[in-house]
Design an enzyme around this catalytic site. Sequence first.
Site, PDB file in Angstrom:
ATOM      1  N   HIS A  43       0.836  -1.192   0.000  1.00  0.00           N
ATOM      2  CA  HIS A  43       0.000   0.000   0.000  1.00  0.00           C
ATOM      3  C   HIS A  43       0.872   1.243   0.000  1.00  0.00           C
ATOM      4  CE1 HIS A  43      -4.222   1.244   0.392  1.00  0.00           C
ATOM      5  NE2 HIS A  43      -3.700   2.378   0.832  1.00  0.00           N
TER       6      HIS A  43
ATOM      7  N   ARG B 192     -13.603  11.951   3.574  1.00  0.00           N
ATOM      8  CA  ARG B 192     -12.366  12.742   3.716  1.00  0.00           C
ATOM      9  C   ARG B 192     -11.950  13.340   2.380  1.00  0.00           C
ATOM     10  NH1 ARG B 192      -8.489   8.538   5.313  1.00  0.00           N
ATOM     11  NH2 ARG B 192      -6.922  10.161   5.317  1.00  0.00           N
TER      12      ARG B 192
ATOM     13  N   LYS C  51      -7.974  -1.462   6.808  1.00  0.00           N
ATOM     14  CA  LYS C  51      -8.421  -2.322   5.696  1.00  0.00           C
ATOM     15  C   LYS C  51      -7.468  -3.476   5.466  1.00  0.00           C
ATOM     16  CE  LYS C  51      -7.275   1.198   2.272  1.00  0.00           C
ATOM     17  NZ  LYS C  51      -7.881   2.467   2.656  1.00  0.00           N
TER      18      LYS C  51
ATOM     19  N   ASP D  78     -13.912   2.343   6.830  1.00  0.00           N
ATOM     20  CA  ASP D  78     -12.884   3.047   6.062  1.00  0.00           C
ATOM     21  C   ASP D  78     -13.446   3.470   4.700  1.00  0.00           C
ATOM     22  OD1 ASP D  78     -10.271   4.068   5.340  1.00  0.00           O
ATOM     23  OD2 ASP D  78     -10.263   2.419   3.913  1.00  0.00           O
TER      24      ASP D  78
ATOM     25  N   SER E 111      -6.760   4.448   8.344  1.00  0.00           N
ATOM     26  CA  SER E 111      -7.423   4.078   7.092  1.00  0.00           C
ATOM     27  C   SER E 111      -6.684   2.907   6.431  1.00  0.00           C
ATOM     28  CB  SER E 111      -7.440   5.309   6.166  1.00  0.00           C
ATOM     29  OG  SER E 111      -7.667   4.941   4.838  1.00  0.00           O
TER      30      SER E 111
HETATM   31  N1  URA Z   1      -4.382   5.453   1.395  1.00  0.00           N
HETATM   32  C1  URA Z   1      -5.424   5.068   2.166  1.00  0.00           C
HETATM   33  O1  URA Z   1      -5.924   3.957   2.023  1.00  0.00           O
HETATM   34  N2  URA Z   1      -5.906   5.900   3.084  1.00  0.00           N
HETATM   35  C2  URA Z   1      -5.391   7.121   3.276  1.00  0.00           C
HETATM   36  O2  URA Z   1      -5.874   7.830   4.139  1.00  0.00           O
HETATM   37  C3  URA Z   1      -4.318   7.552   2.484  1.00  0.00           C
HETATM   38  C4  URA Z   1      -3.812   6.693   1.541  1.00  0.00           C
END
Ligand code: URA
Length: 410
Positions: free
Chosen positions: A82, A168, A187, A161, A183
């Site tokens: 990620h 957001r 996940k 999320d 966040s």
């Molecule tokens: N990626 C995400 O999944 N959440 C964030 O808040 C920022 C980047």
Amino acid sequence: MNMLTLIEKKKRGEALSEAEIRFFITGYIGGEIPDYQASALLMAVCFMGMDAAETQALTQAMAESGERADLSGIPGIKVDKHSTGGVADTTTLIAAPLAAACGVPVAKMSGRGLGHTGGTLDKLAAIPGMRTSFTVRELMRLVERVGIAVVGQTGDLAPADRMLYALRDVTATVDSPPLIASSIMSKKIAAGCQALALDVKFGSGAFNPTPERAYELARTMAELGRLSGVRTTALITDMNEPLGRRVGNGLEVAEALDVLSGRIAGGRLLSVALALAAEMLTLGGIAPTPEAARPLLMRALQEGRGMEKLLEMVAAQGGDAAALERPGTLWPVRRVEEVLAGRDGYVARIDARAVGRAAGLIGAGRFRKDDVIDPAVGVTMHCRLGDAVHRGDPLATLHINAEGHAAEAR
Ligand code: URA
């Protein structure tokens, strides 16, 4: 307990208790807490922050807001990756198939674009027919059969999320370290991966302005991973200019295909993608160290196995893999406009956030939760930091379909 008290408390900079955080998450996903109160709390968090205990409680509450995937039936160490968000950051579409081609089972849960940054789900949505919404059972079958799946948050995985992320995005409450950390990690925990390679970015196109802030965020997320049994490593990478050359959903898929097919054989996009894939191979137990993973990845790249794996994944998720062989015809643009250098000189600074925003303004981003994205539009960069340019040289091309915001984007 009521939401107004929570907002007041956070506005004064006080810490919320675990019970208060759970009350917020449960109430928001249940529809009892409206968007306007959730937005006010998020904004208060942006200004006042959260301590480690609050961030951990928020992450857990979000991870437990829906179903949790149990991928233990799939052999091997399931690895995810990620990024904290960048511009022209198409590393997932390069690193994940390469890692899968080398034998790492990849169960990747991605998000939509956030603020000025791109999101893998929006990029995949540019591929005709491509599905990213699957049940947990379907996700497991895809990983078992293909070795890789890149999916969005289904209704049942970390729905808190999914909902807060969309809120957001349109309330300027993205760039808060505890909100980003919770966040991402909620996940990942819900998706059932055992290991995670993070790409924590800093610079003009990132949510972290400095390497120090990126390092802090990386430490927070690694600790959240540790507490939940997810082995987490992080690379801190520079986002002071767009990572690849193309910004925009279809354009970025095309760039990933160019890298995987060898048409683009170098550059920062490939080098960051290879560094992340090397972390994934190491976490997945395929190689003892990232250095040892490199030759395996280079062989997979040169033999076209990363490309094959990406096309296999696209087909398995319902996408038109054959159409990807002709990306130029897939995402036709009606008009291009060049941005030219005003004088001779060197490129001393690129505002990557402004480039991401420009792509958003011409239709590659959202300003409301349900805005529809145009896969064909975006920006192609023709310069990198340090390049010498002459007056009149093209610095960037705007790919425009609809009339409207092109002037503002310039
Ligand atoms: N990626 C995400 O999944 N959440 C964030 O808040 C920022 C980047």
